[in-house]
Enzyme design. Structure first.
Site, PDB file in Angstrom:
ATOM      1  N   HIS A 155      54.250 -40.147 -64.220  1.00 56.04           N
ATOM      2  CA  HIS A 155      55.705 -40.172 -64.318  1.00 56.04           C
ATOM      3  C   HIS A 155      56.254 -41.251 -63.384  1.00 56.04           C
ATOM      4  CE1 HIS A 155      55.608 -36.803 -66.842  1.00 56.04           C
ATOM      5  NE2 HIS A 155      56.097 -35.857 -66.058  1.00 56.04           N
ATOM      6  N   CYS A 195      57.277 -31.287 -62.378  1.00 60.50           N
ATOM      7  CA  CYS A 195      56.413 -32.448 -62.141  1.00 60.50           C
ATOM      8  C   CYS A 195      57.197 -33.723 -61.846  1.00 60.50           C
ATOM      9  CB  CYS A 195      55.480 -32.666 -63.323  1.00 60.50           C
ATOM     10  SG  CYS A 195      56.314 -32.787 -64.923  1.00 60.50           S
TER      11      CYS A 195
END
Length: 366
Positions: free
Chosen positions: A253, A158
């Site tokens: 993120h 990810c």
């Protein structure tokens, strides 16, 4: 009767599996008709199996609530119930690798969120905007394993989603990147459920995530590689040095990136040219108008304090990369801050986009 493609979810009771089920609720192409999980959940109605641990902030989709949960360890149970499966399995890597292969051997393609097969040479690790050409290795994968219709395709880690599209856009435009320093600030949801203990995260930053730096430094080379003799040959560059941290953010993120171009000084792009490359970047998912593809994969913001997870993670329905603070770097050439939604682009919705690409390219036509 629905003309949608019937799909299954392995690891359906876990956090990523639940997100797959919620995101697929009204999908125009796919319909969840099969769910599988660990033996302790097998035999229960899905709504009962997740009744005390449904983590997605909405109701369980009605079309899935009354499905019987099957034992994910028995691939034969899926035969005739779905065309392909999304893998959100949570078990040992060797177990996942063997089980995904077992589904493929039964003629059921596997679109995986797990890391177990990311380094298998004939398994594509897809970001559809970047390495769609890696689908070519599937024919060799089928031949090598004796699969008739089944195969395995995976998505990358990810954290890479924050900067891989802007990196690829520059390389594609003729500006190869030699070296990068990346520092990630990764959301707690990336650790799954129950995740990081609250005592570790409140008023704190954890400057280590096991295995994450190795993935950040190596997976990009496979994604940017090329297909040679039926296998994916890794790219040599960029050389990446990464530091991965866990921060008290739920979703989203962030990465702070500094990069150096592999070009003479007078051939390097200006900041204005870099921004133009990013804002004009589109690829095959946009050309094919795939349902989960963002119209603008890379979004550039000019505010001095953006991107921010709470404000920017839903850009492009959580599928765009948002970039800010593009500026010169005193050590390398340029630096910037990038953000992506780790549980959408970086997880289930990224897997769904992979499946949409596979469907559009005819890999489920059997």
């Amino acid at each position: 009767m629905s003309d949608k493609i019937k799909v299954g979810v392995l690891g359906a009771t876990g956090m990523v599996g639940q997100r797959y089920i919620k995101l697929l609720e009204d999908h125009p192409w796919f319909e969840v008709t099969y769910v599988a999980a660990s033996p302790r959940s097998a035999g229960k109605l899905y709504k009962d199996a997740v009744s005390s641990r449904w983590l997605i902030g909405a109701n369980i989709p009605a079309g899935v609530a009354n499905l019987i949960v099957e034992d994910a360890n028995d691939a034969s149970k899926a035969i005739g119930k779905c065309k392909f499966v999304f893998s959100a399995l949570e078990m040992g890597k060797d177990e996942i690798k063997a089980l995904e292969k077992a589904y493929a051997a039964e003629g059921i393609p596997v679109v995986s969120n797990a890391s177990a097969n990311r380094w298998t040479e004939d398994v594509p690790m897809l970001i559809p905007e970047i390495n769609f050409a890696h689908l070519d290795v599937i024919a060799e994968q089928k031949k090598h394993n004796g699969f008739e219709n089944g195969f395995v395709a995976v998505k990358p880690n990810c954290s890479l989603q924050t900067y891989m599209m802007p990196l690829h856009a520059l390389i594609q435009a003729g500006y190869p990147v030699k070296r990068m320093i990346v520092t990630t600030l990764q959301a707690t949801s990336g650790a799954g459920y129950p995740g990081v203990p609250s005592f570790d995260m409140i008023d704190n930053i954890v400057p280590f995530i096991g295995g994450e730096e190795e993935k950040t430094e190596k997976e990009c080379l496979k994604i940017l590689g090329s297909v040679v003799d039926g296998k994916i040959q890794n790219a040599e560059y960029p050389i990446v040095s990464s530091t991965c941290t866990r921060v008290p953010v739920i979703d989203g993120h962030t990465a702070c990136v500094s990069l150096e171009f592999d070009l003479p000084e007078d051939k390097k792009p200006s900041l204005e040219e870099i921004e133009k490359i990013w804002t004009s970047y589109t690829s095959v998912p946009q050309e094919l108008n795939l349902p989960s593809a963002p119209k603008q994969p890379i979004v550039v913001r000019h505010e001095e304090n953006r991107p921010q997870p709470r404000r920017d993670r839903e850009e492009g329905n959580g599928m765009s990369c948002v970039i800010g603070r593009l500026r010169p770097c005193n050590v390398f050439d340029v630096k910037f801050v990038a953000l992506s939604h780790n549980t959408k682009r970086g997880a289930a919705m990224g897997g769904i986009l992979n499946a949409e690409l596979l469907k559009a390219k005819g890999f489920f036509d059997f």
